[in-house]
Design a protein around this motif. Structure first.
Motif, PDB file in Angstrom:
ATOM      1  N   UNK A  22       0.821  -1.210   0.000  1.00  0.00           N
ATOM      2  CA  UNK A  22       0.000   0.000   0.000  1.00  0.00           C
ATOM      3  C   UNK A  22       0.854   1.260   0.000  1.00  0.00           C
ATOM      4  N   UNK A  23       1.991   1.228   0.675  1.00  0.00           N
ATOM      5  CA  UNK A  23       2.856   2.400   0.729  1.00  0.00           C
ATOM      6  C   UNK A  23       3.411   2.717  -0.660  1.00  0.00           C
ATOM      7  N   UNK A  24       3.806   1.683  -1.407  1.00  0.00           N
ATOM      8  CA  UNK A  24       4.309   1.913  -2.759  1.00  0.00           C
ATOM      9  C   UNK A  24       3.208   2.458  -3.672  1.00  0.00           C
ATOM     10  N   UNK A  25       1.970   2.015  -3.470  1.00  0.00           N
ATOM     11  CA  UNK A  25       0.845   2.540  -4.243  1.00  0.00           C
ATOM     12  C   UNK A  25       0.622   4.016  -3.916  1.00  0.00           C
ATOM     13  N   UNK A  26       0.867   4.388  -2.675  1.00  0.00           N
ATOM     14  CA  UNK A  26       0.730   5.782  -2.263  1.00  0.00           C
ATOM     15  C   UNK A  26       1.742   6.663  -2.996  1.00  0.00           C
ATOM     16  N   UNK A  27       2.978   6.179  -3.128  1.00  0.00           N
ATOM     17  CA  UNK A  27       3.989   6.922  -3.886  1.00  0.00           C
ATOM     18  C   UNK A  27       3.552   7.055  -5.348  1.00  0.00           C
ATOM     19  N   UNK A  28       3.057   5.979  -5.929  1.00  0.00           N
ATOM     20  CA  UNK A  28       2.586   6.024  -7.320  1.00  0.00           C
ATOM     21  C   UNK A  28       1.431   7.011  -7.480  1.00  0.00           C
ATOM     22  N   UNK A  70      15.484   4.601  -2.952  1.00  0.00           N
ATOM     23  CA  UNK A  70      14.657   5.346  -2.016  1.00  0.00           C
ATOM     24  C   UNK A  70      13.657   6.201  -2.776  1.00  0.00           C
ATOM     25  N   UNK A  71      12.556   6.463  -2.096  1.00  0.00           N
ATOM     26  CA  UNK A  71      11.523   7.345  -2.618  1.00  0.00           C
ATOM     27  C   UNK A  71      11.132   8.307  -1.500  1.00  0.00           C
ATOM     28  N   UNK A  72      10.771   9.538  -1.878  1.00  0.00           N
ATOM     29  CA  UNK A  72      10.369  10.519  -0.885  1.00  0.00           C
ATOM     30  C   UNK A  72       9.221  11.363  -1.429  1.00  0.00           C
ATOM     31  N   UNK A  73       8.218  11.569  -0.596  1.00  0.00           N
ATOM     32  CA  UNK A  73       7.107  12.462  -0.903  1.00  0.00           C
ATOM     33  C   UNK A  73       7.054  13.541   0.165  1.00  0.00           C
ATOM     34  N   UNK A  74       6.970  14.803  -0.263  1.00  0.00           N
ATOM     35  CA  UNK A  74       6.819  15.923   0.665  1.00  0.00           C
ATOM     36  C   UNK A  74       5.602  16.720   0.243  1.00  0.00           C
ATOM     37  N   UNK A  75       4.688  16.923   1.166  1.00  0.00           N
ATOM     38  CA  UNK A  75       3.480  17.690   0.880  1.00  0.00           C
ATOM     39  C   UNK A  75       3.820  19.170   0.810  1.00  0.00           C
ATOM     40  N   UNK A  76       3.423  19.818  -0.280  1.00  0.00           N
ATOM     41  CA  UNK A  76       3.688  21.242  -0.536  1.00  0.00           C
ATOM     42  C   UNK A  76       2.416  22.057  -0.492  1.00  0.00           C
ATOM     43  N   UNK A  77       1.569  21.855   0.453  1.00  0.00           N
ATOM     44  CA  UNK A  77       0.297  22.559   0.474  1.00  0.00           C
ATOM     45  C   UNK A  77      -0.016  23.001   1.893  1.00  0.00           C
ATOM     46  N   UNK A  89      -3.726   8.537   5.226  1.00  0.00           N
ATOM     47  CA  UNK A  89      -3.391   7.576   4.164  1.00  0.00           C
ATOM     48  C   UNK A  89      -2.061   6.877   4.446  1.00  0.00           C
ATOM     49  N   UNK A  90      -1.056   7.653   4.858  1.00  0.00           N
ATOM     50  CA  UNK A  90       0.257   7.066   5.156  1.00  0.00           C
ATOM     51  C   UNK A  90       0.140   6.116   6.343  1.00  0.00           C
ATOM     52  N   UNK A  91      -0.536   6.547   7.411  1.00  0.00           N
ATOM     53  CA  UNK A  91      -0.693   5.681   8.586  1.00  0.00           C
ATOM     54  C   UNK A  91      -1.422   4.396   8.240  1.00  0.00           C
ATOM     55  N   UNK A  92      -2.476   4.487   7.424  1.00  0.00           N
ATOM     56  CA  UNK A  92      -3.220   3.288   7.011  1.00  0.00           C
ATOM     57  C   UNK A  92      -2.363   2.371   6.142  1.00  0.00           C
ATOM     58  N   UNK A  93      -1.554   2.953   5.251  1.00  0.00           N
ATOM     59  CA  UNK A  93      -0.673   2.151   4.391  1.00  0.00           C
ATOM     60  C   UNK A  93       0.382   1.431   5.235  1.00  0.00           C
ATOM     61  N   UNK A  94       0.947   2.120   6.211  1.00  0.00           N
ATOM     62  CA  UNK A  94       1.947   1.493   7.087  1.00  0.00           C
ATOM     63  C   UNK A  94       1.326   0.337   7.865  1.00  0.00           C
ATOM     64  N   UNK A  95       0.109   0.540   8.334  1.00  0.00           N
ATOM     65  CA  UNK A  95      -0.582  -0.515   9.077  1.00  0.00           C
ATOM     66  C   UNK A  95      -0.917  -1.690   8.155  1.00  0.00           C
ATOM     67  N   UNK A  96      -1.427  -1.397   6.957  1.00  0.00           N
ATOM     68  CA  UNK A  96      -1.804  -2.458   6.005  1.00  0.00           C
ATOM     69  C   UNK A  96      -0.588  -3.272   5.568  1.00  0.00           C
ATOM     70  N   UNK A  97       0.556  -2.605   5.414  1.00  0.00           N
ATOM     71  CA  UNK A  97       1.781  -3.289   4.994  1.00  0.00           C
ATOM     72  C   UNK A  97       2.527  -3.926   6.164  1.00  0.00           C
ATOM     73  N   UNK A  98       1.966  -3.783   7.370  1.00  0.00           N
ATOM     74  CA  UNK A  98       2.525  -4.412   8.582  1.00  0.00           C
ATOM     75  C   UNK A  98       3.933  -3.917   8.923  1.00  0.00           C
TER      76      UNK A  98
END
Length: 146
Positions: A22-28, A70-77, A89-98
């Motif tokens: 899920x985390x990799x899908x978030x980056x995509x 490595x991959x990095x996302x930074x929110x600019x808003x 979304x990040x917290x849920x992805x981390x939990x889903x990916x264990x």
């Protein structure tokens, strides 16, 4: 009865496969979104490895792993609702990916959380920085040296 068990088994396998990565899908999902800065680095440089290790002695003597990138996302808003939804979304992805949380550093409202998990490729390490107005997630993947 066998059919029901077979269906339940297939459903379990499907759910497990669907929640993986899920985390990799978030980056995509956000890599082309202009509200985010996105960085992809195929292999980390020596300076990046030094920063990851945090200790010169560990970096000099621990050559047991090699970076797979490595991959990095930074929110600019400044949009507070986007800030909150992206954090969820990040917290849920981390939990889903264990991912396992291995450290927390908090200073006032600023917070840095570090997560790790073993993968089929090696070890994945995530830094999740949650500062008011500045959310960043970094994924580093390392493989054992052969």
């Amino acid at each position: 009865m066998k059919k029901i068990l077979s269906i339940l088994f297939l459903a379990t396998v499907f759910v497990a496969g669907a929640s993986a990565q899920q985390l990799e899908k978030l980056f995509d999902k956000y890599m082309e979104d202009e509200r985010f800065n996105y960085v992809y680095q195929k292999k980390a440089s020596m300076m990046d490895r030094l920063n990851d290790a945090g200790n010169v002695d560990v970096w000099v003597f621990d050559k047991s792993t090699t970076s797979l990138g490595r991959q990095m996302l930074t929110l600019n808003s400044a949009d507070k609702s986007l800030d909150e939804s992206f954090t969820r979304e990040v917290e849920n992805a981390l939990k889903a990916d264990k991912y396992e949380q291995v450290s927390i550093v908090r200073n006032g409202k600023n917070r840095v959380e570090t997560y790790e998990k073993n993968t089929d490729k090696g070890i994945a390490k995530v830094s999740f920085i949650k500062n008011p107005g500045n959310i960043m997630v970094t994924l580093n993947v390392y493989a054992p040296r052969k």
